[in-house]
Design a protein around this motif. Structure first.
Motif, PDB file in Angstrom:
ATOM      1  N   UNK A  54      44.700  59.678   2.719  1.00 41.42           N
ATOM      2  CA  UNK A  54      44.711  60.995   3.780  1.00 41.42           C
ATOM      3  C   UNK A  54      43.181  61.648   4.033  1.00 41.42           C
ATOM      4  N   UNK A  55      42.444  61.941   3.171  1.00 40.36           N
ATOM      5  CA  UNK A  55      40.575  62.409   3.091  1.00 40.36           C
ATOM      6  C   UNK A  55      39.451  61.758   2.618  1.00 40.36           C
ATOM      7  N   UNK A  56      39.391  60.614   2.399  1.00 39.01           N
ATOM      8  CA  UNK A  56      38.651  60.530   1.236  1.00 39.01           C
ATOM      9  C   UNK A  56      37.505  61.142   1.101  1.00 39.01           C
ATOM     10  N   UNK A  57      36.413  62.150   2.562  1.00 34.61           N
ATOM     11  CA  UNK A  57      35.353  62.290   1.644  1.00 34.61           C
ATOM     12  C   UNK A  57      35.931  63.951   0.724  1.00 34.61           C
ATOM     13  N   UNK A  58      36.893  64.960   0.674  1.00 37.77           N
ATOM     14  CA  UNK A  58      37.443  65.487  -0.202  1.00 37.77           C
ATOM     15  C   UNK A  58      37.674  64.662  -1.303  1.00 37.77           C
ATOM     16  N   UNK A  59      38.961  64.177  -1.684  1.00 34.73           N
ATOM     17  CA  UNK A  59      40.082  63.690  -1.928  1.00 34.73           C
ATOM     18  C   UNK A  59      39.056  62.889  -3.030  1.00 34.73           C
ATOM     19  N   UNK A  60      38.304  61.953  -2.557  1.00 33.80           N
ATOM     20  CA  UNK A  60      38.102  60.605  -3.681  1.00 33.80           C
ATOM     21  C   UNK A  60      36.409  61.943  -4.759  1.00 33.80           C
ATOM     22  N   UNK A  61      36.898  63.032  -4.041  1.00 35.60           N
ATOM     23  CA  UNK A  61      35.236  63.606  -4.788  1.00 35.60           C
ATOM     24  C   UNK A  61      36.343  65.128  -5.571  1.00 35.60           C
ATOM     25  N   UNK A  62      37.526  65.005  -5.726  1.00 36.49           N
ATOM     26  CA  UNK A  62      38.246  65.933  -6.769  1.00 36.49           C
ATOM     27  C   UNK A  62      37.974  65.291  -7.969  1.00 36.49           C
ATOM     28  N   UNK A  63      38.124  66.530  -9.143  1.00 33.29           N
ATOM     29  CA  UNK A  63      38.249  66.417 -10.263  1.00 33.29           C
ATOM     30  C   UNK A  63      39.197  65.098 -10.985  1.00 33.29           C
ATOM     31  N   UNK A  64      38.419  64.208 -11.775  1.00 32.68           N
ATOM     32  CA  UNK A  64      38.804  63.160 -12.124  1.00 32.68           C
ATOM     33  C   UNK A  64      39.990  63.308 -13.396  1.00 32.68           C
ATOM     34  N   UNK A  65      40.405  63.888 -13.537  1.00 34.39           N
ATOM     35  CA  UNK A  65      41.406  64.453 -14.778  1.00 34.39           C
ATOM     36  C   UNK A  65      43.124  64.525 -13.619  1.00 34.39           C
ATOM     37  N   UNK A  66      42.707  64.187 -12.931  1.00 34.21           N
ATOM     38  CA  UNK A  66      44.017  64.046 -11.794  1.00 34.21           C
ATOM     39  C   UNK A  66      44.713  63.188 -12.481  1.00 34.21           C
TER      40      UNK A  66
END
Length: 306
Positions: A54-66
């Motif tokens: 849905x939003x690669x630029x933001x979601x791919x850079x979120x905290x890896x603990x998701x």
């Protein structure tokens, strides 16, 4: 007030639309209310996901603990015995307008005449009039800061006017730019919420224009991704706390505040300061403090247009 869709085209926004595709992102410590209308009986699981389409630029850079594919909660839907035929099962198409003069009065249509885009009393920097918030770390990633200033209270008689990030005028509309940075920081503001003035994220996946928030994060790829928001300094005078909503960042100094006063002072009490190990001194007084940490960083934000 995270993502309050008060009215307009986003009232009762349907998350099945292509902008969200049955997904919703929540900032750390955020909260959301959902109303679900089911057409068939059954059991439905609401799950977390690591999907980034849905939003690669933001979601791919979120905290890896998701952690993805975990059931957050389930809905058990049974057949209704009767279906109202008077339309009472439908969502309302409108809501009462907010009274003019309240802190939730829309700021979308304000012109430059009614909007303050300059903040004159920026901490320790007479030449900086930008209304902006940005998060950062020291060189060793040990201490965090807001606008280059680490938060620290030293003593019972805390010099809140002298230590304010900015001093703002009461009953005024301000426009700010929020730079959450590559660390996926999450801007959180106490007291009054703010209204975003542009879609945040791809197709507004993170926040839709005109919605109200007090906690909002993103990972800007350039200054054109900074969150442009507006808020009123109404109904409250005093300190408005602002910090990163990631607790591990806030606790390391990534926190500050605005001070809202009836009038902007002719001499900014948070400028022209002399810093020592034990005192903050300005033109008029001396305030006893300890462990005052000052790291003034020149503003890097210059323009919001290409």
């Amino acid at each position: 007030t995270d993502g309050v869709y008060i009215g307009g085209e986003y009232q009762n926004y349907n998350l099945s639309k292509p902008s969200h595709n049955y997904q919703y992102i929540m900032a750390p410590g955020g909260r959301a209310d959902f109303m679900v209308k089911c057409s068939n009986a059954g059991s439905y699981d609401i799950k977390s996901t690591e999907d980034t389409t849905q939003d690669p630029d933001n979601l791919e850079n979120l905290n890896e603990r998701i952690i993805g594919d975990r059931i957050l909660f389930s809905l058990e839907v049974t057949d209704a015995t009767t279906i109202p035929d008077d339309g009472t099962d439908e969502l309302p198409e409108s809501v009462p307008s907010k009274i003019s003069g309240t802190y939730l009065e829309s700021l979308l249509d304000l012109t430059t005449d009614g909007l303050n885009t300059e903040c004159d009393c920026n901490y320790m920097d007479e030449d900086n009039t930008n209304c902006e918030i940005y998060f950062g770390w020291d060189g060793n990633f040990t201490y965090g800061n807001v606008n280059g200033k680490e938060f620290g209270i030293g003593g019972l008689e805390y010099p809140y006017n002298e230590d304010a990030l900015m001093i703002l005028k009461y009953d005024t509309a301000y426009e700010y730019f929020i730079e959450n940075g590559k660390g996926a920081h999450v801007y959180h503001q106490h007291i009054n919420p703010y209204q975003v003035q542009n879609d945040v994220g791809e197709n507004g996946f993170i926040a839709l224009e005109g919605t109200w928030w007090d906690t909002l994060g993103n990972v800007p790829q350039s200054k054109f991704d900074y969150i442009r928001m507006r808020f009123w300094t109404r109904d409250y005078k005093g300190l408005y706390i602002a910090h990163c909503h990631l607790l591990q960042h806030e606790d390391k100094g990534m926190m500050g505040f605005f001070t809202v006063l009836d009038e902007i002072p002719s001499i900014c009490p948070n400028q022209n300061l002399t810093i020592t190990d034990t005192t903050i001194t300005n033109n008029t007084n001396i305030i006893s403090t300890t462990d005052v940490v000052v790291d003034v960083t020149a503003s890097f934000y210059s323009s919001t247009t290409p």
